[in-house]
Each structure stands twice: as C-alpha cells, then as structure tokens.
Design a protein around this motif. Structure first.
Motif, PDB file in Angstrom:
ATOM      1  N   ARG A  13       0.070  10.216  -0.141  1.00  0.00           N
ATOM      2  CA  ARG A  13      -0.482   9.206   0.778  1.00  0.00           C
ATOM      3  C   ARG A  13      -0.100   7.797   0.336  1.00  0.00           C
ATOM      4  O   ARG A  13       0.298   6.967   1.150  1.00  0.00           O
ATOM      5  N   ALA A  17       2.731   5.172   2.142  1.00  0.00           N
ATOM      6  CA  ALA A  17       2.337   3.829   2.567  1.00  0.00           C
ATOM      7  C   ALA A  17       3.158   2.751   1.857  1.00  0.00           C
ATOM      8  O   ALA A  17       2.960   1.562   2.096  1.00  0.00           O
ATOM      9  N   PHE A  68      -3.700  -2.034  -1.240  1.00  0.00           N
ATOM     10  CA  PHE A  68      -4.005  -0.943  -0.312  1.00  0.00           C
ATOM     11  C   PHE A  68      -4.218  -1.480   1.109  1.00  0.00           C
ATOM     12  O   PHE A  68      -3.805  -0.849   2.077  1.00  0.00           O
ATOM     13  N   LEU A  73      -3.871   1.138   4.148  1.00  0.00           N
ATOM     14  CA  LEU A  73      -4.767   2.208   3.685  1.00  0.00           C
ATOM     15  C   LEU A  73      -6.232   1.801   3.761  1.00  0.00           C
ATOM     16  O   LEU A  73      -7.114   2.660   3.773  1.00  0.00           O
TER      17      LEU A  73
END
Length: 142
Positions: A13, A17, A68, A73
C-alpha cells in the motif's frame, strides 16, 4: 490475518502510493491503518507508538503524517491553527467537531447539502468541499 501478511499488505500500500519505506513509517502505518477508519493527531499517534513499544520523535510523526497525506493515504483536517487531525478515511465526507473533547466524528457526504458554491478566483478550481460542524454541549439538556 497474520502480522507478516499485514506488513506485506502495508508495504504494498505504501509503495503503491509512492511512499519511500522506512522502519518507522511502517511501524506508524501499522498503528494507523489496522482496526478501521479513525482520526488522529500527531500527539495521539506518538503516544500510541510509545505504548506499542515503538518510541518515535514527534517530528518524525509529523513528517510521516504529512508524507502519508501528500500520498493520498490520509486526509488532513485543520481544525484551527493549533490543531490538525489526520483521517484514515480518504473518501469524501464531512465532520462534527466536539469542541469540549476536541474529537472528530464523521458525517456522511450525503447528509450535508450545499445550495451553492461560490465561483473560485481566476486561475483556480474547486478541488473539494469539506464542512466542519462545531458542536458544544447543550447544558439545558441534563
């Protein structure tokens, strides 16, 4: 799901990203992204990391949260100049702010209707709309 499988999923993940993996980012991602959607501040995440046996500097936590958020995210929610929250639910939705506790609570996007969004300034476009409804305790109800 085993911890090793969870870590593989988190690694995938983060890489998908475009996030450069570090041990601390993976540890903070493990805390953030297991157990469903949630709202956290940097201070709360740093405390949770300490409780999990992963002491990390406050600056590292802030840098990771912003990394993030830039990667899509997390969603950053500025409550005021002194408080930013980070939401693991990046879908379009709004929030209640409980002013007494400072906690955020999700409001589904369809529960807020905006009659008209003003025309943005020249050279810009509306990228999204976020409504923050501030709540205070009703002292007349006891």
């Amino acid at each position: 799901m085993s911890r090793s499988q969870m870590d593989l999923d988190l690694r995938h993940r983060l890489r998908a990203a475009g996030v450069r993996l570090t041990r601390q980012r993976l540890q903070l991602a493990r805390i953030l992204f297991t157990g469903g959607n949630r709202h956290v501040t940097a201070e709360v995440l740093r405390h949770e990391a300490e409780q999990a046996g992963t002491p990390v500097a406050t600056g590292t936590v802030y840098n990771t949260l912003h990394c993030f958020a830039r990667a899509g995210l997390l969603r950053e929610i500025t409550v005021d100049s002194a408080c930013n929250w980070f939401d693991t639910n990046t879908d379009s939705h709004h929030h209640f702010l409980h002013q007494g506790s400072g906690e955020l609570e999700d409001i589904p996007e369809e529960d807020i209707r905006v009659a008209e969004v003003p025309e943005p300034p020249a050279g810009t476009r509306v990228a999204g709309l976020h409504v923050l409804v501030r709540l205070e305790e009703d002292r007349s109800v006891r």
